[in-house]
Design a protein around this motif. Structure first.
Motif, PDB file in Angstrom:
ATOM      1  N   GLU A 159       0.838  -1.198   0.000  1.00  0.00           N
ATOM      2  CA  GLU A 159       0.000   0.000   0.000  1.00  0.00           C
ATOM      3  C   GLU A 159       0.876   1.252   0.000  1.00  0.00           C
ATOM      4  O   GLU A 159       2.058   1.208   0.350  1.00  0.00           O
ATOM      5  CB  GLU A 159      -0.915  -0.006   1.227  1.00  0.00           C
ATOM      6  N   THR A 160       0.292   2.380  -0.403  1.00  0.00           N
ATOM      7  CA  THR A 160       1.044   3.630  -0.388  1.00  0.00           C
ATOM      8  C   THR A 160       1.530   3.927   1.027  1.00  0.00           C
ATOM      9  O   THR A 160       0.812   3.721   2.009  1.00  0.00           O
ATOM     10  CB  THR A 160       0.184   4.788  -0.927  1.00  0.00           C
ATOM     11  N   ASN A 161       2.755   4.409   1.120  1.00  0.00           N
ATOM     12  CA  ASN A 161       3.331   4.729   2.430  1.00  0.00           C
ATOM     13  C   ASN A 161       2.969   6.125   2.899  1.00  0.00           C
ATOM     14  O   ASN A 161       3.051   6.424   4.087  1.00  0.00           O
ATOM     15  CB  ASN A 161       4.855   4.575   2.382  1.00  0.00           C
ATOM     16  N   PRO A 171     -14.021  13.424  11.329  1.00  0.00           N
ATOM     17  CA  PRO A 171     -14.238  11.967  11.277  1.00  0.00           C
ATOM     18  C   PRO A 171     -13.503  11.355  10.092  1.00  0.00           C
ATOM     19  O   PRO A 171     -13.413  11.963   9.030  1.00  0.00           O
ATOM     20  CB  PRO A 171     -15.762  11.843  11.118  1.00  0.00           C
ATOM     21  N   VAL A 172     -12.970  10.164  10.278  1.00  0.00           N
ATOM     22  CA  VAL A 172     -12.327   9.447   9.173  1.00  0.00           C
ATOM     23  C   VAL A 172     -13.414   9.009   8.201  1.00  0.00           C
ATOM     24  O   VAL A 172     -14.405   8.379   8.597  1.00  0.00           O
ATOM     25  CB  VAL A 172     -11.514   8.248   9.690  1.00  0.00           C
ATOM     26  N   ALA A 173     -13.228   9.345   6.946  1.00  0.00           N
ATOM     27  CA  ALA A 173     -14.305   9.208   5.961  1.00  0.00           C
ATOM     28  C   ALA A 173     -14.486   7.767   5.498  1.00  0.00           C
ATOM     29  O   ALA A 173     -13.550   6.964   5.505  1.00  0.00           O
ATOM     30  CB  ALA A 173     -14.019  10.094   4.764  1.00  0.00           C
ATOM     31  N   ASN A 174     -15.689   7.468   5.077  1.00  0.00           N
ATOM     32  CA  ASN A 174     -16.012   6.251   4.355  1.00  0.00           C
ATOM     33  C   ASN A 174     -16.346   6.608   2.913  1.00  0.00           C
ATOM     34  O   ASN A 174     -16.638   7.766   2.587  1.00  0.00           O
ATOM     35  CB  ASN A 174     -17.202   5.535   5.002  1.00  0.00           C
ATOM     36  N   THR A 175     -16.344   5.613   2.032  1.00  0.00           N
ATOM     37  CA  THR A 175     -16.664   5.850   0.627  1.00  0.00           C
ATOM     38  C   THR A 175     -18.127   6.224   0.463  1.00  0.00           C
ATOM     39  O   THR A 175     -19.019   5.592   1.039  1.00  0.00           O
ATOM     40  CB  THR A 175     -16.379   4.591  -0.209  1.00  0.00           C
ATOM     41  N   THR A 176     -18.378   7.262  -0.325  1.00  0.00           N
ATOM     42  CA  THR A 176     -19.732   7.583  -0.761  1.00  0.00           C
ATOM     43  C   THR A 176     -19.880   7.071  -2.183  1.00  0.00           C
ATOM     44  O   THR A 176     -19.367   7.672  -3.137  1.00  0.00           O
ATOM     45  CB  THR A 176     -19.987   9.103  -0.722  1.00  0.00           C
ATOM     46  N   ASN A 177     -20.525   5.920  -2.341  1.00  0.00           N
ATOM     47  CA  ASN A 177     -20.725   5.372  -3.683  1.00  0.00           C
ATOM     48  C   ASN A 177     -21.552   6.335  -4.526  1.00  0.00           C
ATOM     49  O   ASN A 177     -22.582   6.839  -4.088  1.00  0.00           O
ATOM     50  CB  ASN A 177     -21.422   4.016  -3.612  1.00  0.00           C
ATOM     51  N   GLY A 178     -21.071   6.620  -5.734  1.00  0.00           N
ATOM     52  CA  GLY A 178     -21.801   7.526  -6.614  1.00  0.00           C
ATOM     53  C   GLY A 178     -21.748   8.973  -6.177  1.00  0.00           C
ATOM     54  O   GLY A 178     -22.665   9.748  -6.494  1.00  0.00           O
ATOM     55  N   TRP A 179     -20.681   9.370  -5.472  1.00  0.00           N
ATOM     56  CA  TRP A 179     -20.555  10.751  -4.995  1.00  0.00           C
ATOM     57  C   TRP A 179     -20.753  11.751  -6.133  1.00  0.00           C
ATOM     58  O   TRP A 179     -20.148  11.653  -7.182  1.00  0.00           O
ATOM     59  CB  TRP A 179     -19.171  10.938  -4.358  1.00  0.00           C
ATOM     60  N   SER A 230      -3.967   5.741  -4.637  1.00  0.00           N
ATOM     61  CA  SER A 230      -4.877   6.232  -3.594  1.00  0.00           C
ATOM     62  C   SER A 230      -6.129   6.909  -4.154  1.00  0.00           C
ATOM     63  O   SER A 230      -6.053   7.768  -5.030  1.00  0.00           O
ATOM     64  CB  SER A 230      -4.147   7.213  -2.674  1.00  0.00           C
ATOM     65  N   PHE A 231      -7.252   6.502  -3.621  1.00  0.00           N
ATOM     66  CA  PHE A 231      -8.570   7.102  -3.819  1.00  0.00           C
ATOM     67  C   PHE A 231      -8.879   7.766  -2.486  1.00  0.00           C
ATOM     68  O   PHE A 231      -8.943   7.102  -1.457  1.00  0.00           O
ATOM     69  CB  PHE A 231      -9.562   5.990  -4.149  1.00  0.00           C
ATOM     70  N   VAL A 232      -9.008   9.097  -2.459  1.00  0.00           N
ATOM     71  CA  VAL A 232      -9.034   9.808  -1.190  1.00  0.00           C
ATOM     72  C   VAL A 232     -10.325  10.578  -0.992  1.00  0.00           C
ATOM     73  O   VAL A 232     -10.955  11.049  -1.945  1.00  0.00           O
ATOM     74  CB  VAL A 232      -7.839  10.780  -1.051  1.00  0.00           C
ATOM     75  N   SER A 233     -10.705  10.685   0.268  1.00  0.00           N
ATOM     76  CA  SER A 233     -11.728  11.632   0.690  1.00  0.00           C
ATOM     77  C   SER A 233     -11.000  12.756   1.401  1.00  0.00           C
ATOM     78  O   SER A 233     -10.115  12.512   2.233  1.00  0.00           O
ATOM     79  CB  SER A 233     -12.732  10.963   1.626  1.00  0.00           C
ATOM     80  N   LEU A 234     -11.366  13.997   1.083  1.00  0.00           N
ATOM     81  CA  LEU A 234     -10.601  15.152   1.558  1.00  0.00           C
ATOM     82  C   LEU A 234     -11.548  16.231   2.050  1.00  0.00           C
ATOM     83  O   LEU A 234     -12.546  16.540   1.399  1.00  0.00           O
ATOM     84  CB  LEU A 234      -9.730  15.662   0.410  1.00  0.00           C
ATOM     85  N   ALA A 235     -11.233  16.802   3.202  1.00  0.00           N
ATOM     86  CA  ALA A 235     -12.056  17.880   3.760  1.00  0.00           C
ATOM     87  C   ALA A 235     -11.154  18.866   4.493  1.00  0.00           C
ATOM     88  O   ALA A 235     -10.042  18.527   4.921  1.00  0.00           O
ATOM     89  CB  ALA A 235     -13.108  17.320   4.711  1.00  0.00           C
ATOM     90  N   ILE A 236     -11.644  20.108   4.658  1.00  0.00           N
ATOM     91  CA  ILE A 236     -10.902  21.159   5.338  1.00  0.00           C
ATOM     92  C   ILE A 236     -11.646  21.511   6.614  1.00  0.00           C
ATOM     93  O   ILE A 236     -12.823  21.887   6.583  1.00  0.00           O
ATOM     94  CB  ILE A 236     -10.748  22.407   4.453  1.00  0.00           C
ATOM     95  N   ARG A 241      -9.255   0.566   0.428  1.00  0.00           N
ATOM     96  CA  ARG A 241      -8.031  -0.214   0.575  1.00  0.00           C
ATOM     97  C   ARG A 241      -8.129  -1.080   1.829  1.00  0.00           C
ATOM     98  O   ARG A 241      -8.985  -0.841   2.689  1.00  0.00           O
ATOM     99  CB  ARG A 241      -6.805   0.705   0.676  1.00  0.00           C
ATOM    100  N   PRO A 242      -7.261  -2.095   1.955  1.00  0.00           N
ATOM    101  CA  PRO A 242      -7.340  -2.971   3.142  1.00  0.00           C
ATOM    102  C   PRO A 242      -7.187  -2.234   4.458  1.00  0.00           C
ATOM    103  O   PRO A 242      -7.747  -2.635   5.470  1.00  0.00           O
ATOM    104  CB  PRO A 242      -6.176  -3.950   2.912  1.00  0.00           C
ATOM    105  N   SER A 243      -6.410  -1.147   4.464  1.00  0.00           N
ATOM    106  CA  SER A 243      -6.260  -0.330   5.664  1.00  0.00           C
ATOM    107  C   SER A 243      -6.370   1.138   5.282  1.00  0.00           C
ATOM    108  O   SER A 243      -6.053   1.522   4.148  1.00  0.00           O
ATOM    109  CB  SER A 243      -4.916  -0.604   6.353  1.00  0.00           C
ATOM    110  N   VAL A 244      -6.832   1.958   6.206  1.00  0.00           N
ATOM    111  CA  VAL A 244      -7.037   3.381   5.954  1.00  0.00           C
ATOM    112  C   VAL A 244      -5.784   4.148   6.354  1.00  0.00           C
ATOM    113  O   VAL A 244      -5.254   3.969   7.444  1.00  0.00           O
ATOM    114  CB  VAL A 244      -8.251   3.914   6.740  1.00  0.00           C
ATOM    115  N   LEU A 245      -5.301   5.003   5.461  1.00  0.00           N
ATOM    116  CA  LEU A 245      -4.204   5.910   5.766  1.00  0.00           C
ATOM    117  C   LEU A 245      -4.782   7.314   5.831  1.00  0.00           C
ATOM    118  O   LEU A 245      -5.414   7.778   4.877  1.00  0.00           O
ATOM    119  CB  LEU A 245      -3.126   5.817   4.688  1.00  0.00           C
ATOM    120  N   THR A 246      -4.603   7.986   6.955  1.00  0.00           N
ATOM    121  CA  THR A 246      -5.090   9.352   7.129  1.00  0.00           C
ATOM    122  C   THR A 246      -3.906  10.301   7.212  1.00  0.00           C
ATOM    123  O   THR A 246      -2.960  10.058   7.973  1.00  0.00           O
ATOM    124  CB  THR A 246      -5.949   9.484   8.389  1.00  0.00           C
TER     125      THR A 246
END
Length: 574
Positions: free
Chosen positions: A187-189, A326-334, A231-237, A297-302
């Protein structure tokens, strides 16, 4: 007939002349080397551009020709440079896809790329190598500047460029992905922002986060570019919402959101209203974390970067002990069926206009040698003996014959040339069907990127595509043009070869040529998750490309310069 007239008119606008570039000065120069480079406070042998990761930001005008010279200063590896999202608006051999549209740049050679973005395609793009795993570090931002007045008002711009860091070298990763037995890259480091970041295992204070500096009360255009490998990421400020105003080089109606969900290859511009001084005083802080988490991914990297206001006293090397969001989950069809073009597209094809539907079943064959397949076939850059476009010019490949075989085959795929052919004037509906892996039913999420002209994304969903049901959804939606969208998996595992999610596109076939459409996860590409499309017959492809000298038709031909000679280059645009 209309398609051919379009091609003839397009070709007539070209100089189509061979020019010696002995005294030629391109607008931009990129020099690519392989060297030890420090990323995330770790040394890695990487392919870098102009000595940095990411490479320099390039800004080019829409509606005008820009020349970009790319030097391959490596001594032991081929190179191409792909202009992600702009490929229909380049000269025929300037798409930068080895084995598809050009011979790669040999070691110690250089190539001059000719690019002319069309009016209406100003926006956020990027460039990257299209050879092997080089793009994990060999990439950089590409901004097409508006020739018309901006549709939105803002004070300044900021770039947020996302990339992955892997401890293993490109060669180690590539060798493992094609080995028997198969070895996964790992996985990405770390996910980096503008080339900065840190490993999650680092001790506090060893490596600085990226900082995005803003002034109180100003409005900013933030250009988010996802040049990640995996990496497929969810991102927020933290404490800031934004409004999406651009996707993949196309302005949209403002869509307010508290977060972005970005796969490799996607780009979004958003408007951010910075806090006022009084708001900052009420919050009693002058820094806010930009938080991103990997998805599917198998593990979440934040990870984090900083949105900083003047007089911030927080050290950029410090990572919060607890994520502020909060650590994000996938929104299918975002944002499917929600994001709309700023100006409605009058040429959006209706279901009744579709002349042919091509369904591509995508799944993994898990064995000692693990591969990804499309309609039972994997494609890698090692499949053809020479690039498809070269073979078409030399009469070794006849797209019309391929088309007849593909139609007879029933799924649009020609098993002889390993291509998906189409005719000029067709209106295609391309349906990407996710399926469970052959051996264990595993399913993955894929960012699908199309070279060539952008397509209308008409949505996605679970199960199997139903054209009638989806057309009902489109009655209240206005599809936008995209070049990279996400095929979701909807579940981690299902029955082998069972359907588990779809994504559908519509496009009018207008640009003759050879175009790649592929998953933009670099590992998946190396493992075969790519398709080759030929648009138009040989005469139409040659009409659009124009006659060329043999300098383009041989590996290391005279279109490729080196220390002993300047290249002879075709000029395609006025």
């Amino acid at each position: 007939m209309l398609g051919l007239l379009f091609l003839l008119g397009f070709a007539a606008a070209r100089q189509n002349t061979a020019v010696s570039h002995e005294s030629f000065y391109p607008e931009h120069v990129l020099r690519v080397t392989a060297q030890n480079y420090s990323l995330a406070c770790q040394d890695r042998y990487s392919v870098v551009i102009n000595g940095s990761v990411p490479g320099p930001e390039l800004r080019i005008p829409e509606g005008k020709v820009t020349w970009i010279r790319v030097y391959n200063d490596m001594s032991d590896a081929n190179l191409t440079m792909h202009w992600h999202g702009l490929t229909a608006f380049t000269a025929p051999f300037s798409d930068g896809t080895p084995a598809a549209s050009q011979w790669p740049i040999p070691p110690n050679h250089f190539f001059d790329y000719e690019i002319r973005p069309e009016i209406g395609y100003a926006g956020s793009y990027f460039y990257h190598s299209h050879v092997g795993f080089q793009a994990v570090s060999a990439s950089g931002p590409l901004i097409v500047e508006d020739s018309q007045p901006l549709p939105y008002t803002y004070d300044e711009e900021r770039l947020v460029y996302l990339s992955d860091f892997f401890n293993k070298t490109d060669k180690t990763i590539e060798d493992g992905l094609v080995a028997d037995p198969f070895t996964w890259s790992g996985e990405t480091n770390a996910v980096l922002v503008n080339g900065n970041g840190r490993l999650t295992t680092d001790d506090p204070g060893t490596c600085a986060l990226a900082s995005i500096n803003v002034e109180p009360g100003k409005t900013y255009r933030l250009r988010f570019i996802a040049s990640t490998a995996l990496s497929f990421v969810s991102l927020a400020i933290d404490s800031h919402d934004v409004a999406i105003i651009e996707a993949d080089g196309h302005y949209t109606k403002p869509l307010n959101t508290s977060y972005l969900q970005m796969s490799s290859g996607q780009r979004y511009s958003v408007l951010l209203k910075a806090k006022t001084e009084s708001e900052l005083e009420q919050l009693n802080k002058r820094h806010f974390y930009i938080q991103f988490s990997t998805l599917e991914r198998p593990s979440v990297l934040t990870g984090f970067s900083l949105l900083e206001y003047p007089n911030n006293t927080v050290d950029a090397r410090v990572v919060p002990s607890e994520p502020p969001l909060p650590v994000a989950n996938t929104t299918n069809g975002w944002i499917d069926y929600q994001l709309q073009p700023l100006v409605p597209h009058e040429d959006f094809p209706t279901l009744e206009e579709v002349t042919r539907r091509v369904t591509i079943q995508m799944y993994q064959n898990v064995s000692q040698h693990t591969i990804w397949l499309q309609n039972e076939y994997p494609w890698t850059e090692h499949v053809p003996q020479s690039p498809y476009l070269i073979d078409i010019y030399e009469g070794k490949l006849d797209p019309d014959t391929s088309y007849q075989r593909a139609i007879a085959n029933g799924d649009g795929f020609d098993k002889i040339t390993k291509t998906f052919p189409a005719k000029i004037g067709e209106v295609l509906e391309i349906v990407w069907q996710n399926e469970g892996a052959v051996s264990n039913g595993g399913v993955d999420t894929h960012p699908l990127h199309a070279h060539g002209r952008h397509y209308f994304d008409i949505g996605g969903g679970d199960g199997v595509y139903n054209a009638t049901e989806n057309e009902e959804r489109l009655k209240t939606a206005h599809p936008i043009l995209r070049d990279t969208t996400v095929l979701y998996r909807y579940r981690e595992k299902t029955t082998p070869r069972a359907p588990s999610g779809w994504r559908a596109w519509r496009l009018r076939v207008t640009d003759a040529g050879v175009w790649m459409i592929h998953c933009h996860v670099l590992q998946h590409m190396i493992m075969g998750m790519q398709t080759v499309w030929t648009f138009g017959d040989r005469d139409e492809i040659l009409t659009q490309g124009g006659p060329v000298t043999g300098s383009y038709l041989t590996y290391g031909g005279s279109a490729y310069g080196n220390s002993t000679h300047s290249p002879i280059v075709q000029h395609y645009f006025d």
